[in-house]
Design a protein around this motif. Structure first.
Motif, PDB file in Angstrom:
ATOM      1  N   UNK A  15       0.810  -1.210   0.000  1.00 26.22           N
ATOM      2  CA  UNK A  15       0.000   0.000   0.000  1.00 26.22           C
ATOM      3  C   UNK A  15       0.850   1.270   0.000  1.00 26.22           C
ATOM      4  N   UNK A  16       2.113   1.162   0.398  1.00 24.24           N
ATOM      5  CA  UNK A  16       2.956   2.350   0.422  1.00 24.24           C
ATOM      6  C   UNK A  16       3.495   2.722  -0.955  1.00 24.24           C
ATOM      7  N   UNK A  17       2.999   2.053  -2.002  1.00 31.57           N
ATOM      8  CA  UNK A  17       3.325   2.492  -3.357  1.00 31.57           C
ATOM      9  C   UNK A  17       2.231   3.388  -3.913  1.00 31.57           C
ATOM     10  N   UNK A  18       1.255   3.727  -3.079  1.00 32.21           N
ATOM     11  CA  UNK A  18       0.135   4.548  -3.527  1.00 32.21           C
ATOM     12  C   UNK A  18       0.301   5.968  -2.995  1.00 32.21           C
ATOM     13  N   UNK A  19       0.299   6.911  -3.907  1.00 29.37           N
ATOM     14  CA  UNK A  19       0.541   8.306  -3.546  1.00 29.37           C
ATOM     15  C   UNK A  19      -0.539   8.855  -2.621  1.00 29.37           C
ATOM     16  N   UNK A  20      -1.782   8.397  -2.793  1.00 30.14           N
ATOM     17  CA  UNK A  20      -2.864   8.906  -1.945  1.00 30.14           C
ATOM     18  C   UNK A  20      -2.622   8.573  -0.473  1.00 30.14           C
ATOM     19  N   UNK A  21      -2.112   7.376  -0.216  1.00 28.94           N
ATOM     20  CA  UNK A  21      -1.838   6.973   1.164  1.00 28.94           C
ATOM     21  C   UNK A  21      -0.749   7.856   1.766  1.00 28.94           C
ATOM     22  N   UNK A  22       0.334   8.034   1.016  1.00 30.92           N
ATOM     23  CA  UNK A  22       1.426   8.862   1.517  1.00 30.92           C
ATOM     24  C   UNK A  22       1.002  10.323   1.667  1.00 30.92           C
ATOM     25  N   UNK A  23       0.131  10.788   0.782  1.00 27.27           N
ATOM     26  CA  UNK A  23      -0.344  12.170   0.885  1.00 27.27           C
ATOM     27  C   UNK A  23      -1.160  12.375   2.157  1.00 27.27           C
ATOM     28  N   UNK A  24      -1.985  11.388   2.510  1.00 25.77           N
ATOM     29  CA  UNK A  24      -2.762  11.510   3.745  1.00 25.77           C
ATOM     30  C   UNK A  24      -1.861  11.430   4.975  1.00 25.77           C
ATOM     31  N   UNK A  25      -0.808  10.616   4.896  1.00 23.86           N
ATOM     32  CA  UNK A  25       0.160  10.573   5.996  1.00 23.86           C
ATOM     33  C   UNK A  25       0.854  11.925   6.125  1.00 23.86           C
ATOM     34  N   UNK A  26       1.222  12.501   4.982  1.00 23.09           N
ATOM     35  CA  UNK A  26       1.849  13.823   4.984  1.00 23.09           C
ATOM     36  C   UNK A  26       0.933  14.861   5.623  1.00 23.09           C
ATOM     37  N   UNK A  27      -0.347  14.817   5.283  1.00 25.62           N
ATOM     38  CA  UNK A  27      -1.306  15.770   5.848  1.00 25.62           C
ATOM     39  C   UNK A  27      -1.454  15.578   7.352  1.00 25.62           C
ATOM     40  N   UNK A  28      -1.488  14.321   7.784  1.00 24.53           N
ATOM     41  CA  UNK A  28      -1.612  14.054   9.220  1.00 24.53           C
ATOM     42  C   UNK A  28      -0.378  14.539   9.969  1.00 24.53           C
TER      43      UNK A  28
END
Length: 373
Positions: A15-28
């Motif tokens: 799942x860490x190859x998905x930009x949306x997941x990393x973007x939400x982590x960045x926002x958090x």
């Protein structure tokens, strides 16, 4: 093979190859750093952001901090509305570069080797238990508010426990909206602190009362007198509520080392055990002296205080001498233990030598006075 991203031999990257997941982590993370009680944060998203900033710069040009971001669709189109690159493809490329550029174990603190599990680390900048509790509640609420965002909807927040037969975390019944729903917990020191706080809140009264009940039953059986057992429990309650008062005082002056937290709950029961010991010594000696003096209360009390009373005082002085040096320690748990036990010993000696004989004289229990009642 190392750094093989071909899905045929290597399987899905995770799942860490998905930009949306990393973007939400960045926002958090951005939200966490804006929190008044959270300092630095860290996650695998930081690695990806750094690589994106470095590779976005032309050769010989200084990297621009505005490129320190996850290459999500929103970020790419904010720079060039016609940018049609695949954000997931970019992230997957960065993952491969990071795997090649780092040594074994360098990223294990943030992301698992299969790219399917990761953490967000945050450093709490307060030790005030009210503020650490607030941080926990705020983080849990943030997850609740954003768990259905584009990226977070694809992941499981897995720090849930039970039922015993199903410890699968976020995929079991505890994660399903309804009466059994449980918010995901926060891990690390903050999570452990919050867990012990909840235990302390549940047991600060129940634990000592269970000890008091056990003492009452045992004393009633030993002395064959509910009255004697009740008098002993009454003296213990004085010590117990004095300790609650001490805990309240430490909380009011924000001396958190003495806050009646999980690590100090045990002192309540220890203090009650010491107190009942002294009471039993005095009662037993009073009974013996009443028999020897043929019911002469004044002489019996004097003999008791001269013998057993002196022994109780010596015992308290010795115990205080062993606990007082601990007050000078910098270890919060040990300091709190010394303060609570020291206070209890002083109160116990007064209740055993002054209050308990007074109650015996007033109520004249048969166990003590026998035929001279």
């Amino acid at each position: 093979a190392r750094s093989c991203w071909d899905p045929e031999p290597c399987g899905a990257q995770g799942v860490f190859n998905q930009a949306d997941v990393l973007a939400d982590i960045e926002t958090m993370e951005t939200w966490m750093r804006s929190h008044p009680f959270i300092g630095y944060t860290g996650s695998y998203a930081q690695y990806v952001r750094l690589v994106n900033m470095l590779l976005a710069a032309e050769p010989g040009v200084k990297p621009d901090v505005k490129d320190l971001a996850i290459p999500s669709r929103e970020f790419l189109t904010s720079i060039d509305p016609d940018d049609d690159r695949d954000p997931d493809g970019i992230v997957q490329l960065y993952n491969g570069l990071l795997e090649m550029m780092t040594s074994d174990g360098d990223m294990d603190s943030f992301v698992s080797a299969d790219w399917n599990e990761g953490v967000i680390l945050g450093f709490i900048n307060t030790m005030d238990p009210r503020e650490t509790h607030q941080v926990t509640m705020d983080i849990q609420q943030y997850i609740e508010d954003h768990k259905n965002d584009k990226g977070f909807s694809k992941v499981n927040f897995g720090l849930r426990s039970g039922p015993l037969g199903d410890l699968s975390g976020d995929t079991n019944e505890l994660s399903v909206e309804g009466p059994n729903y449980v918010r995901p917990a926060v891990g690390g020191f903050l999570g452990a602190t919050e867990a012990t706080r909840e235990v302390a809140m549940d047991n600060w009264l129940v634990g000592p009362l269970q000890t008091a009940l056990a003492v009452f039953v045992i004393a009633a059986l030993i002395f064959r007198s509910l009255l004697v057992a009740g008098m002993l429990i009454f003296t213990l309650m004085i010590t117990l509520f004095a300790q609650y008062g001490l805990g309240g005082y430490f909380t009011s002056v924000e001396e958190w080392s003495g806050n009646l937290a999980f690590h100090l709950l045990v002192t309540l029961s220890i203090a009650m055990g010491l107190g009942v010991d002294y009471g039993i010594y005095i009662l037993s000696r009073l009974k013996e002296e009443i028999e020897v003096t043929a019911g002469d209360w004044g002489q019996s009390l004097q003999n008791t205080l001269n013998t057993t009373g002196s022994a109780v005082i010596v015992s308290v002085v010795v115990l205080l001498g062993s606990f007082i040096p601990l007050v000078s320690t910098d270890l919060a748990n040990t300091w709190g233990l010394a303060m609570y036990i020291g206070e209890a010993l002083i109160i116990d000696v007064f209740t055993a030598l002054m209050l308990l004989p007074t109650m015996v004289y007033w109520f004249k229990p048969k166990y003590v006075f026998g035929e001279y009642k």
